[in-house]
Design a protein around this motif. Structure first.
Motif, PDB file in Angstrom:
ATOM      1  N   PHE A   1       0.827  -1.327  -0.064  1.00  0.00           N
ATOM      2  CA  PHE A   1      -0.092  -0.034  -0.001  1.00  0.00           C
ATOM      3  C   PHE A   1       0.777   1.404   0.095  1.00  0.00           C
ATOM      4  O   PHE A   1       0.776   2.369  -0.693  1.00  0.00           O
ATOM      5  CB  PHE A   1      -0.838  -0.109   1.210  1.00  0.00           C
ATOM      6  CG  PHE A   1      -2.136  -0.945   0.894  1.00  0.00           C
ATOM      7  CD1 PHE A   1      -2.329  -1.890  -0.097  1.00  0.00           C
ATOM      8  CD2 PHE A   1      -3.212  -0.685   2.016  1.00  0.00           C
ATOM      9  CE1 PHE A   1      -3.512  -2.772  -0.087  1.00  0.00           C
ATOM     10  CE2 PHE A   1      -4.188  -1.643   1.972  1.00  0.00           C
ATOM     11  CZ  PHE A   1      -4.405  -2.313   0.736  1.00  0.00           C
TER      12      PHE A   1
ATOM     13  N   TRP B   1       0.960   4.579  -2.281  1.00  0.00           N
ATOM     14  CA  TRP B   1       0.769   6.240  -1.656  1.00  0.00           C
ATOM     15  C   TRP B   1       1.704   6.893  -2.243  1.00  0.00           C
ATOM     16  O   TRP B   1       1.567   7.918  -2.564  1.00  0.00           O
ATOM     17  CB  TRP B   1       0.914   6.001  -0.076  1.00  0.00           C
ATOM     18  CG  TRP B   1      -0.251   5.268   0.619  1.00  0.00           C
ATOM     19  CD1 TRP B   1      -1.479   4.663   0.060  1.00  0.00           C
ATOM     20  CD2 TRP B   1       0.015   4.534   2.020  1.00  0.00           C
ATOM     21  NE1 TRP B   1      -1.827   3.938   0.951  1.00  0.00           N
ATOM     22  CE2 TRP B   1      -1.295   3.981   2.139  1.00  0.00           C
ATOM     23  CE3 TRP B   1       0.875   4.876   2.822  1.00  0.00           C
ATOM     24  CZ2 TRP B   1      -1.431   3.279   3.524  1.00  0.00           C
ATOM     25  CZ3 TRP B   1       0.570   4.208   4.131  1.00  0.00           C
ATOM     26  CH2 TRP B   1      -0.309   3.433   4.277  1.00  0.00           C
TER      27      TRP B   1
ATOM     28  N   VAL C   1      -2.198   9.551   5.899  1.00  0.00           N
ATOM     29  CA  VAL C   1      -3.295   8.694   5.435  1.00  0.00           C
ATOM     30  C   VAL C   1      -4.171   8.517   6.499  1.00  0.00           C
ATOM     31  O   VAL C   1      -4.027   8.313   7.848  1.00  0.00           O
ATOM     32  CB  VAL C   1      -2.361   7.363   5.106  1.00  0.00           C
ATOM     33  CG1 VAL C   1      -3.380   6.247   4.728  1.00  0.00           C
ATOM     34  CG2 VAL C   1      -1.442   7.487   4.120  1.00  0.00           C
TER      35      VAL C   1
ATOM     36  N   CYS D   1      -7.187   6.090   8.365  1.00  0.00           N
ATOM     37  CA  CYS D   1      -7.583   4.876   8.653  1.00  0.00           C
ATOM     38  C   CYS D   1      -8.933   4.660   8.923  1.00  0.00           C
ATOM     39  O   CYS D   1      -9.482   5.300   9.681  1.00  0.00           O
ATOM     40  CB  CYS D   1      -6.684   4.419   9.657  1.00  0.00           C
ATOM     41  SG  CYS D   1      -4.721   4.521   9.617  1.00  0.00           S
TER      42      CYS D   1
ATOM     43  N   THR E   1      -6.805   4.598   3.926  1.00  0.00           N
ATOM     44  CA  THR E   1      -6.432   2.863   3.888  1.00  0.00           C
ATOM     45  C   THR E   1      -7.426   2.289   4.671  1.00  0.00           C
ATOM     46  O   THR E   1      -7.905   2.942   5.856  1.00  0.00           O
ATOM     47  CB  THR E   1      -5.210   2.633   4.195  1.00  0.00           C
ATOM     48  OG1 THR E   1      -4.833   1.431   4.031  1.00  0.00           O
ATOM     49  CG2 THR E   1      -4.967   2.782   5.805  1.00  0.00           C
ATOM     50  N   SER E   2      -7.959   1.153   4.284  1.00  0.00           N
ATOM     51  CA  SER E   2      -9.033   0.509   4.979  1.00  0.00           C
ATOM     52  C   SER E   2      -9.157  -0.950   4.526  1.00  0.00           C
ATOM     53  O   SER E   2      -8.318  -1.434   3.824  1.00  0.00           O
ATOM     54  CB  SER E   2     -10.374   1.236   4.302  1.00  0.00           C
ATOM     55  OG  SER E   2     -11.519   0.485   5.228  1.00  0.00           O
TER      56      SER E   2
ATOM     57  N   THR F   1      -6.721   2.763  -0.651  1.00  0.00           N
ATOM     58  CA  THR F   1      -6.152   1.441  -0.271  1.00  0.00           C
ATOM     59  C   THR F   1      -6.940   0.627   0.630  1.00  0.00           C
ATOM     60  O   THR F   1      -7.135   0.865   1.791  1.00  0.00           O
ATOM     61  CB  THR F   1      -4.672   1.424  -0.211  1.00  0.00           C
ATOM     62  OG1 THR F   1      -4.380   2.164   0.850  1.00  0.00           O
ATOM     63  CG2 THR F   1      -4.050   2.307  -1.192  1.00  0.00           C
ATOM     64  N   CYS F   2      -7.639  -0.630   0.025  1.00  0.00           N
ATOM     65  CA  CYS F   2      -8.386  -1.326   0.793  1.00  0.00           C
ATOM     66  C   CYS F   2      -8.141  -2.997   0.553  1.00  0.00           C
ATOM     67  O   CYS F   2      -7.910  -3.334  -0.484  1.00  0.00           O
ATOM     68  CB  CYS F   2      -9.922  -1.025   0.480  1.00  0.00           C
ATOM     69  SG  CYS F   2     -11.013  -1.734   1.618  1.00  0.00           S
ATOM     70  N   SER F   3      -8.022  -3.613   1.611  1.00  0.00           N
ATOM     71  CA  SER F   3      -7.699  -4.881   1.588  1.00  0.00           C
ATOM     72  C   SER F   3      -9.151  -5.937   1.839  1.00  0.00           C
ATOM     73  O   SER F   3     -10.207  -5.244   1.941  1.00  0.00           O
ATOM     74  CB  SER F   3      -6.704  -5.364   2.882  1.00  0.00           C
ATOM     75  OG  SER F   3      -7.111  -4.975   3.977  1.00  0.00           O
TER      76      SER F   3
ATOM     77  N   THR G   1      -5.742  -2.263  -4.342  1.00  0.00           N
ATOM     78  CA  THR G   1      -5.802  -3.105  -3.425  1.00  0.00           C
ATOM     79  C   THR G   1      -4.498  -4.208  -3.625  1.00  0.00           C
ATOM     80  O   THR G   1      -3.713  -3.913  -4.334  1.00  0.00           O
ATOM     81  CB  THR G   1      -7.166  -4.248  -3.304  1.00  0.00           C
ATOM     82  OG1 THR G   1      -7.200  -5.049  -2.347  1.00  0.00           O
ATOM     83  CG2 THR G   1      -7.213  -4.727  -4.825  1.00  0.00           C
TER      84      THR G   1
END
Length: 400
Positions: free
Chosen positions: A142, A146, A155, A157, A215-216, A241-243, A270
């Motif tokens: 991630f 960025w 960033v 969260c 980011t998440s 950005t997410c997982s 991702t």
């Protein structure tokens, strides 16, 4: 009688129904396609008939435990395979550990695998083995993305208040220390309960701190709710950005039409652990990643999903362990073979002799971004620092 066939059984605990059913679809396909190639196993000059037995976890911890008991007692499974979520997978693995059945699992970070099974990410087990990536690996890939927007970023969260959020914040094993080590500033407004009802306080803190990136690990529905509110009050992230669920297309992770509409233009980035572009082959028959994806799409009529590679690799590892064990009908011998396994698969080389614990093999990550394609969301490969052999298929594009 020399050369006579003896039966071995591979048990599979799959979420065929319930909220995790999207994981069950590629696993079911992998079982069907691999079964044709695993009818007979050879070990030290002796042939064994192979049977694969599948039980539905129903996407529930107790369902997973019951499935393991059925496979262990009724089917006499010599090894059990599973892939599921952060509550269901540990339940299946713990049941295998208690019953003395070798188990191989995959689909979520190794720290969560250990932590959810007794609170220690470095805990070791006798019977149960896992392959995946780490929270630190997610943070690294991630951060690579960025930094396409600048060297050091602020960033925000968006992390829940459950096990997942606690692990992401963990001061030693989590996402947070790895991201901070790259020089980024992380703004964490605190956990939220799933499903979320609103993010007003989170957005207020992100505005105050000037966070342009989010980011998440949110569900598609919760991330869509966040974006809906952000477009009204600000700030709208330049990059998300997410997982977790967003490793799938958002059109498959929620039936809510409004979530699809909210996320369609968000260009969510991702992690990528497997794709048709990965340069690996199946150890069972030499099938390439691209061929596996095409076969899945042809049979199911659906686009490939990242867990397809993991599901296929589960069968490859089971085949390797049974073929390498001193006695494939002896569960203890199969577990010992797993502990020594280093084998090439359709997700790359899996090596349980290298750690980070004796029960974990690592998969390196690439970075991807959901971009519009002719047939819906398309996962574009945009960073490959950790897997340079994986070709990039496009550039990272900020949302605005």
């Amino acid at each position: 009688m020399a050369g006579a066939a003896t039966r071995v059984c591979i048990g599979v605990v799959a979420p065929l129904t319930g909220r995790l059913a999207p994981l069950g679809e590629p696993l079911s396909f992998a079982v069907r396609s691999s079964a044709r190639r695993m009818v007979r196993l050879h070990n030290s000059g002796r042939a064994y008939d192979v049977r694969i037995a599948v039980r539905d976890s129903r996407s529930l911890p107790e369902g997973a435990r019951q499935a393991v008991r059925d496979l262990a007692d009724d089917e006499r499974a010599n090894i059990v395979l599973t892939m599921a979520g952060t509550q269901v997978l540990p339940a299946a693995a713990d049941a295998c550990e208690e019953l003395g059945v070798p188990c191989v699992s995959t689909t979520f970070p190794w720290q969560a695998y250990g932590y959810a099974r007794g609170g220690d990410p470095l805990r070791t087990f006798r019977w149960t083995y896992h392959f995946a990536w780490g929270l630190d690996d997610i943070a690294g890939v991630f951060a690579d993305m960025w930094e396409r927007l600048g060297v050091r970023r602020t960033v925000g969260c968006l992390w829940n208040d459950d096990l997942q959020g606690r692990l992401l914040r963990h001061e030693r094993f989590g996402f947070l220390p790895a991201a901070l080590a790259r020089g980024h500033t992380l703004v964490d407004p605190g956990g939220y309960r799933e499903p979320a009802t609103g993010f007003d306080s989170h957005l207020a803190q992100l505005r105050e701190q000037g966070a342009e990136i989010l980011t998440s690990a949110a569900t598609a529905a919760d991330l869509a709710l966040f974006l809906r509110q952000a477009r009204t009050t600000g700030p709208v992230p330049r990059l998300i950005t997410c997982s977790r669920w967003l490793t799938y297309p958002h059109t498959l992770t929620t039936r809510a039409r409004e979530a699809h509409d909210e996320l369609a233009g968000a260009k969510v980035a991702t992690l990528v652990y497997w794709s048709p572009e990965h340069p690996y082959r199946s150890s069972l028959d030499g099938t390439t990643c691209a061929e596996l994806a095409r076969a899945y799409q042809k049979e199911t009529g659906q686009l490939w999903l990242q867990p397809l590679g993991l599901a296929h690799a589960l069968l490859e590892v089971a085949h390797h362990a049974l073929a390498a064990a001193a006695d494939p009908t002896d569960r203890a011998a199969v577990a010992r073979a797993l502990a020594k396994t280093r084998t090439d698969t359709v997700v790359g080389t899996l090596d349980w002799t290298q750690g980070p614990t004796p029960n974990v093999a690592l998969i390196p990550l690439a970075g991807g971004q959901w971009q519009r394609g002719p047939h819906g969301p398309r996962l574009t490969l945009v960073t490959n620092t950790r897997v340079p052999a994986v070709p990039l298929t496009g550039d990272l594009v900020p949302a605005h």
